[in-house]
Scaffold this motif. Structure first.
Motif, PDB file in Angstrom:
ATOM      1  N   ALA A   1       1.359  19.869  -0.982  1.00  0.00           N
ATOM      2  CA  ALA A   1       2.746  19.545  -1.317  1.00  0.00           C
ATOM      3  C   ALA A   1       3.200  18.339  -0.508  1.00  0.00           C
ATOM      4  O   ALA A   1       2.632  18.021   0.544  1.00  0.00           O
ATOM      5  N   GLU A   2       4.220  17.661  -1.005  1.00  0.00           N
ATOM      6  CA  GLU A   2       4.737  16.480  -0.310  1.00  0.00           C
ATOM      7  C   GLU A   2       5.647  16.913   0.838  1.00  0.00           C
ATOM      8  O   GLU A   2       6.585  17.703   0.642  1.00  0.00           O
ATOM      9  N   PRO A   3       5.418  16.420   2.057  1.00  0.00           N
ATOM     10  CA  PRO A   3       4.320  15.531   2.428  1.00  0.00           C
ATOM     11  C   PRO A   3       3.034  16.318   2.689  1.00  0.00           C
ATOM     12  O   PRO A   3       3.084  17.475   3.102  1.00  0.00           O
ATOM     13  N   VAL A   4       1.878  15.694   2.433  1.00  0.00           N
ATOM     14  CA  VAL A   4       0.604  16.333   2.719  1.00  0.00           C
ATOM     15  C   VAL A   4       0.551  16.668   4.208  1.00  0.00           C
ATOM     16  O   VAL A   4       0.835  15.822   5.056  1.00  0.00           O
ATOM     17  N   THR A   5       0.200  17.920   4.509  1.00  0.00           N
ATOM     18  CA  THR A   5       0.256  18.405   5.881  1.00  0.00           C
ATOM     19  C   THR A   5      -1.084  19.006   6.285  1.00  0.00           C
ATOM     20  O   THR A   5      -1.753  19.635   5.463  1.00  0.00           O
TER      21      THR A   5
ATOM     22  N   ILE B   1     -12.774  15.867   1.552  1.00  0.00           N
ATOM     23  CA  ILE B   1     -11.418  15.584   1.101  1.00  0.00           C
ATOM     24  C   ILE B   1     -11.381  14.142   0.608  1.00  0.00           C
ATOM     25  O   ILE B   1     -12.103  13.283   1.107  1.00  0.00           O
ATOM     26  N   GLY B   2     -10.572  13.879  -0.413  1.00  0.00           N
ATOM     27  CA  GLY B   2     -10.505  12.524  -0.941  1.00  0.00           C
ATOM     28  C   GLY B   2      -9.427  12.393  -1.993  1.00  0.00           C
ATOM     29  O   GLY B   2      -8.716  13.359  -2.314  1.00  0.00           O
ATOM     30  N   MET B   3      -9.288  11.196  -2.520  1.00  0.00           N
ATOM     31  CA  MET B   3      -8.377  10.942  -3.628  1.00  0.00           C
ATOM     32  C   MET B   3      -9.212  10.453  -4.799  1.00  0.00           C
ATOM     33  O   MET B   3      -9.852   9.408  -4.721  1.00  0.00           O
TER      34      MET B   3
ATOM     35  N   THR C   1     -15.015  18.940  -3.270  1.00  0.00           N
ATOM     36  CA  THR C   1     -14.076  17.982  -2.686  1.00  0.00           C
ATOM     37  C   THR C   1     -12.644  18.364  -3.033  1.00  0.00           C
ATOM     38  O   THR C   1     -12.322  18.609  -4.201  1.00  0.00           O
ATOM     39  N   LEU C   2     -11.787  18.426  -2.034  1.00  0.00           N
ATOM     40  CA  LEU C   2     -10.371  18.677  -2.249  1.00  0.00           C
ATOM     41  C   LEU C   2      -9.716  17.376  -2.693  1.00  0.00           C
ATOM     42  O   LEU C   2      -9.675  16.400  -1.943  1.00  0.00           O
ATOM     43  N   ASN C   3      -9.217  17.359  -3.921  1.00  0.00           N
ATOM     44  CA  ASN C   3      -8.676  16.135  -4.516  1.00  0.00           C
ATOM     45  C   ASN C   3      -7.175  16.048  -4.241  1.00  0.00           C
ATOM     46  O   ASN C   3      -6.393  16.880  -4.698  1.00  0.00           O
ATOM     47  N   LEU C   4      -6.766  15.022  -3.483  1.00  0.00           N
ATOM     48  CA  LEU C   4      -5.358  14.823  -3.151  1.00  0.00           C
ATOM     49  C   LEU C   4      -4.630  13.948  -4.162  1.00  0.00           C
ATOM     50  O   LEU C   4      -3.464  13.604  -3.957  1.00  0.00           O
ATOM     51  N   TRP C   5      -5.311  13.564  -5.256  1.00  0.00           N
ATOM     52  CA  TRP C   5      -4.667  12.747  -6.278  1.00  0.00           C
ATOM     53  C   TRP C   5      -3.590  13.557  -6.988  1.00  0.00           C
ATOM     54  O   TRP C   5      -3.793  14.712  -7.383  1.00  0.00           O
TER      55      TRP C   5
ATOM     56  N   PHE D   1      -1.682   6.244  -2.627  1.00  0.00           N
ATOM     57  CA  PHE D   1      -2.387   5.475  -3.648  1.00  0.00           C
ATOM     58  C   PHE D   1      -2.003   4.002  -3.629  1.00  0.00           C
ATOM     59  O   PHE D   1      -2.849   3.124  -3.750  1.00  0.00           O
ATOM     60  N   LEU D   2      -0.726   3.716  -3.471  1.00  0.00           N
ATOM     61  CA  LEU D   2      -0.255   2.332  -3.508  1.00  0.00           C
ATOM     62  C   LEU D   2       0.526   2.020  -2.240  1.00  0.00           C
ATOM     63  O   LEU D   2       1.432   2.756  -1.862  1.00  0.00           O
ATOM     64  N   PHE D   3       0.147   0.918  -1.592  1.00  0.00           N
ATOM     65  CA  PHE D   3       0.794   0.483  -0.366  1.00  0.00           C
ATOM     66  C   PHE D   3       1.662  -0.741  -0.662  1.00  0.00           C
ATOM     67  O   PHE D   3       1.179  -1.716  -1.234  1.00  0.00           O
ATOM     68  N   VAL D   4       2.912  -0.672  -0.260  1.00  0.00           N
ATOM     69  CA  VAL D   4       3.829  -1.799  -0.405  1.00  0.00           C
ATOM     70  C   VAL D   4       4.030  -2.413   0.974  1.00  0.00           C
ATOM     71  O   VAL D   4       4.531  -1.760   1.899  1.00  0.00           O
TER      72      VAL D   4
END
Length: 319
Positions: A33-37, A79-81, A92-96, A198-201
């Motif tokens: 859940a947001e935020p990933v903890t 773990i990954g996206m 693999t635990l998918n955080l996508w 996923f996306l960095f600004v």
């Protein structure tokens, strides 16, 4: 009487929001859940020590003590996206997290809202058709194939107040806030602490950094996970650079787009634009527009036109 109000262990386990990850370097627990903890076993035990459930015999027990010892609890070894079209490896635990707009929900086509968004992008690109096409194609690939990393990133530069940050807000609305992070300036950025984004600004961008170049070009990146040694994951991240001055292109990794000052500090214009960006129908219409612009959509369109031409030729062919 009090015991009757307790859930059974089986029911509590089905709704428990933590996942178990056991790697070669150690184990930990993740809440997606947001935020990933992240938590260690002792931390999780302290957090849920007062939660009671009923065991199979109907007696109250500490839920977390039983859960931590339960060998039937599923566990992951990595773990990954892993966005589509990539296939998540077994274990693999998918955080996508898919975009909230990609759920196929019905909506009302908002042609006016779509025009407002496209006109804004054209204005942002100083009415340069090549820059507009490049920026929309970059967005299109995010929508159609988030797992395919383009290796390049747009760098929007122009006067303060011209609408660069509004473009980042549009991306957040398209992808969901969970997938987008406003990173600190490059001088303070540590990509190992943001493995679930996923996306960095990047705002206030002032020059080239090797780690930013790596973020756009490397197939694998090293991330820092709590309780275990550094971990390598597949790199699917995207970057967006915002700057008041023309930035370094990082040897072609950035494609600069000069932004127009046509509506710089025009509060009324951006308030109206923000209303459109917050409209679910306008966003879903734009999402559909981006998907229709994709290569497969163009192929399907050409095949459709070809079938019409062949059908017409068949009708007009002399008997």
């Amino acid at each position: 009487m009090a015991n009757a109000q307790l859930s059974t262990y089986a029911d509590a386990m089905r709704t428990f929001e933590w996942d178990k990850v056991v790697t070669a370097n150690g184990g930990f627990y993740v809440r997606r859940a947001e935020p990933v903890t992240f938590r260690s076993a002792p931390e999780l035990r302290r957090e849920y020590e007062h939660t009671r459930v009923l065991n199979e015999a109907g007696w109250p027990i500490r839920f977390i003590t039983r859960w931590l010892r339960d060998e039937n609890v599923p566990s992951y070894n990595a773990i990954g996206m892993v966005p589509p079209p990539l296939v998540c490896p077994e274990g693999t635990l998918n955080l996508w997290t898919p975009s909230p707009l990609d759920d196929g929900a019905p909506y009302m086509h908002d042609a006016e809202g779509l025009k407002v968004i496209l006109d804004y992008i054209e204005m942002l690109c100083s009415h340069n058709p090549e820059d507009k096409t490049s920026l929309i194609d970059w967005m299109r690939q995010i929508v159609e194939q988030p797992g395919v990393r383009p290796g390049r990133a747009p760098a929007l530069y122009g006067p303060q107040g011209c609408g660069k940050s509004m473009f980042a807000r549009l991306l957040s609305a398209l992808l969901g806030n969970k997938n987008v992070v406003h990173a600190p300036p490059p001088q303070q950025f540590d990509m190992q602490n943001h493995q679930h984004r996923f996306l960095f600004v990047f705002e206030e961008y002032g020059g080239g950094r090797d780690d930013l170049r790596s973020l756009m070009s490397d197939d694998m990146i090293r991330v820092r996970l709590p309780y275990v040694a550094d971990h390598m994951i597949r790199n699917v991240t995207r970057c967006l650079v915002l700057s008041n001055t023309e930035p370094d292109t990082l040897n072609g990794r950035l494609f600069p787009i000069r932004c127009s000052g046509e509506h710089a500090n025009d509060q009324g214009y951006f308030e109206r634009l923000n209303i459109v960006i917050q409209s679910p129908d306008a966003l879903r219409t734009f999402w559909s527009y981006l998907k229709r612009r994709g290569p497969w959509a163009r192929v399907r369109h050409r095949l459709y036109l070809r079938s019409i031409v062949l059908y017409w030729l068949d009708l007009t062919k002399p008997l």
